[in-house]
Design a protein around this motif. Structure first.
Motif, PDB file in Angstrom:
ATOM      1  N   LEU A   1      16.837-114.900  -7.009  1.00 15.10           N
ATOM      2  CA  LEU A   1      16.476-115.334  -5.658  1.00 15.10           C
ATOM      3  C   LEU A   1      17.520-114.868  -4.647  1.00 15.10           C
ATOM      4  N   ALA A   2      18.787-114.926  -5.019  1.00 18.04           N
ATOM      5  CA  ALA A   2      19.854-114.460  -4.133  1.00 18.04           C
ATOM      6  C   ALA A   2      19.730-112.952  -3.894  1.00 18.04           C
ATOM      7  N   ALA A   3      19.468-112.204  -4.949  1.00 14.30           N
ATOM      8  CA  ALA A   3      19.332-110.749  -4.828  1.00 14.30           C
ATOM      9  C   ALA A   3      18.175-110.374  -3.907  1.00 14.30           C
ATOM     10  N   ALA A   4      17.106-111.173  -3.924  1.00  9.55           N
ATOM     11  CA  ALA A   4      15.963-110.896  -3.050  1.00  9.55           C
ATOM     12  C   ALA A   4      16.354-110.974  -1.582  1.00  9.55           C
TER      13      ALA A   4
ATOM     14  N   LEU B   1      14.724-109.772   7.828  1.00 10.68           N
ATOM     15  CA  LEU B   1      15.725-110.494   7.050  1.00 10.68           C
ATOM     16  C   LEU B   1      15.884-109.971   5.628  1.00 10.68           C
ATOM     17  N   ALA B   2      14.801-109.623   4.977  1.00 10.85           N
ATOM     18  CA  ALA B   2      14.866-109.192   3.583  1.00 10.85           C
ATOM     19  C   ALA B   2      15.091-107.686   3.444  1.00 10.85           C
ATOM     20  N   GLU B   3      15.218-107.001   4.573  1.00 15.94           N
ATOM     21  CA  GLU B   3      15.397-105.550   4.535  1.00 15.94           C
ATOM     22  C   GLU B   3      16.875-105.179   4.619  1.00 15.94           C
TER      23      GLU B   3
ATOM     24  N   GLU C   1      27.872-115.858  22.853  1.00 12.60           N
ATOM     25  CA  GLU C   1      26.715-116.753  22.830  1.00 12.60           C
ATOM     26  C   GLU C   1      26.518-117.505  21.526  1.00 12.60           C
ATOM     27  N   ARG C   2      26.972-116.942  20.419  1.00 13.09           N
ATOM     28  CA  ARG C   2      26.705-117.535  19.108  1.00 13.09           C
ATOM     29  C   ARG C   2      27.963-117.891  18.326  1.00 13.09           C
ATOM     30  N   ASP C   3      29.113-117.523  18.854  1.00 11.61           N
ATOM     31  CA  ASP C   3      30.389-117.754  18.170  1.00 11.61           C
ATOM     32  C   ASP C   3      30.398-117.165  16.764  1.00 11.61           C
ATOM     33  N   THR C   4      29.746-116.017  16.615  1.00 12.97           N
ATOM     34  CA  THR C   4      29.709-115.282  15.357  1.00 12.97           C
ATOM     35  C   THR C   4      29.437-113.827  15.693  1.00 12.97           C
ATOM     36  N   THR C   5      29.299-113.017  14.690  1.00  8.40           N
ATOM     37  CA  THR C   5      28.929-111.619  14.876  1.00  8.40           C
ATOM     38  C   THR C   5      27.463-111.432  14.479  1.00  8.40           C
ATOM     39  N   PRO C   6      26.865-110.311  14.829  1.00  7.25           N
ATOM     40  CA  PRO C   6      25.489-110.078  14.377  1.00  7.25           C
ATOM     41  C   PRO C   6      25.374-110.106  12.847  1.00  7.25           C
ATOM     42  N   LEU C   7      26.339-109.519  12.160  1.00  5.84           N
ATOM     43  CA  LEU C   7      26.279-109.524  10.698  1.00  5.84           C
ATOM     44  C   LEU C   7      26.576-110.904  10.132  1.00  5.84           C
ATOM     45  N   GLY C   8      27.402-111.680  10.812  1.00  8.84           N
ATOM     46  CA  GLY C   8      27.621-113.063  10.405  1.00  8.84           C
ATOM     47  C   GLY C   8      26.345-113.878  10.551  1.00  8.84           C
ATOM     48  N   TYR C   9      25.626-113.649  11.637  1.00 13.80           N
ATOM     49  CA  TYR C   9      24.344-114.321  11.848  1.00 13.80           C
ATOM     50  C   TYR C   9      23.351-113.900  10.766  1.00 13.80           C
ATOM     51  N   LEU C  10      23.306-112.603  10.456  1.00 14.12           N
ATOM     52  CA  LEU C  10      22.417-112.085   9.420  1.00 14.12           C
ATOM     53  C   LEU C  10      22.719-112.742   8.075  1.00 14.12           C
ATOM     54  N   ARG C  11      23.996-112.816   7.700  1.00 11.99           N
ATOM     55  CA  ARG C  11      24.371-113.449   6.422  1.00 11.99           C
ATOM     56  C   ARG C  11      23.965-114.919   6.394  1.00 11.99           C
ATOM     57  N   ALA C  12      24.199-115.625   7.486  1.00 14.07           N
ATOM     58  CA  ALA C  12      23.842-117.049   7.541  1.00 14.07           C
ATOM     59  C   ALA C  12      22.327-117.234   7.429  1.00 14.07           C
TER      60      ALA C  12
END
Length: 112
Positions: A82-85, A20-22, A47-58
């Motif tokens: 904290l957001a930048a991390a 997640l942090a990478e 399956e998730r009603d999103t994209t992989p990158l949408g899931y990553l952002r969430a």
């Protein structure tokens, strides 16, 4: 959220959570799931009603929220740091997305 039905999507979700942090992107996630990027996008939509990158952002947004809630107010922690991390480099976009999800600014959460 329930586990994905597909083993490949489960592998992708596990990879996202573990990294997640990478600095990861669609190609790395698809490789971990042993799928093409296009196939993974379609599977996530089903399956998730999103994209992989949408899931990553969430997932990153949720992690940033947890850090903001848990931050010690006596330290000099900032919402921006904290957001930048968690990979959010554009302050304005982070604030807008955060406010849309949590109904308040990250700074308000930090000071609560």
């Amino acid at each position: 959220m329930p586990l994905p039905r597909s083993g490949r999507v489960r592998r992708a979700v596990a990879f996202i959570e573990a990294h997640l942090a990478e600095d990861i992107g669609l190609v790395e996630i698809a490789q971990a799931a042993r799928m093409s990027p296009l196939g993974l996008q379609a599977a996530f939509r089903r399956e998730r009603d999103t994209t992989p990158l949408g899931y990553l952002r969430a997932a990153r947004l949720a992690a940033a929220h947890r850090d903001l809630v848990a931050a010690d107010p006596t330290t000099r922690a900032t919402a921006e740091a904290l957001a930048a991390a968690w990979g959010f480099t554009h302050r304005g976009r982070f604030v807008a997305v955060y406010r849309g999800r949590y109904g308040q600014s990250p700074g308000t959460t930090l000071r609560a």
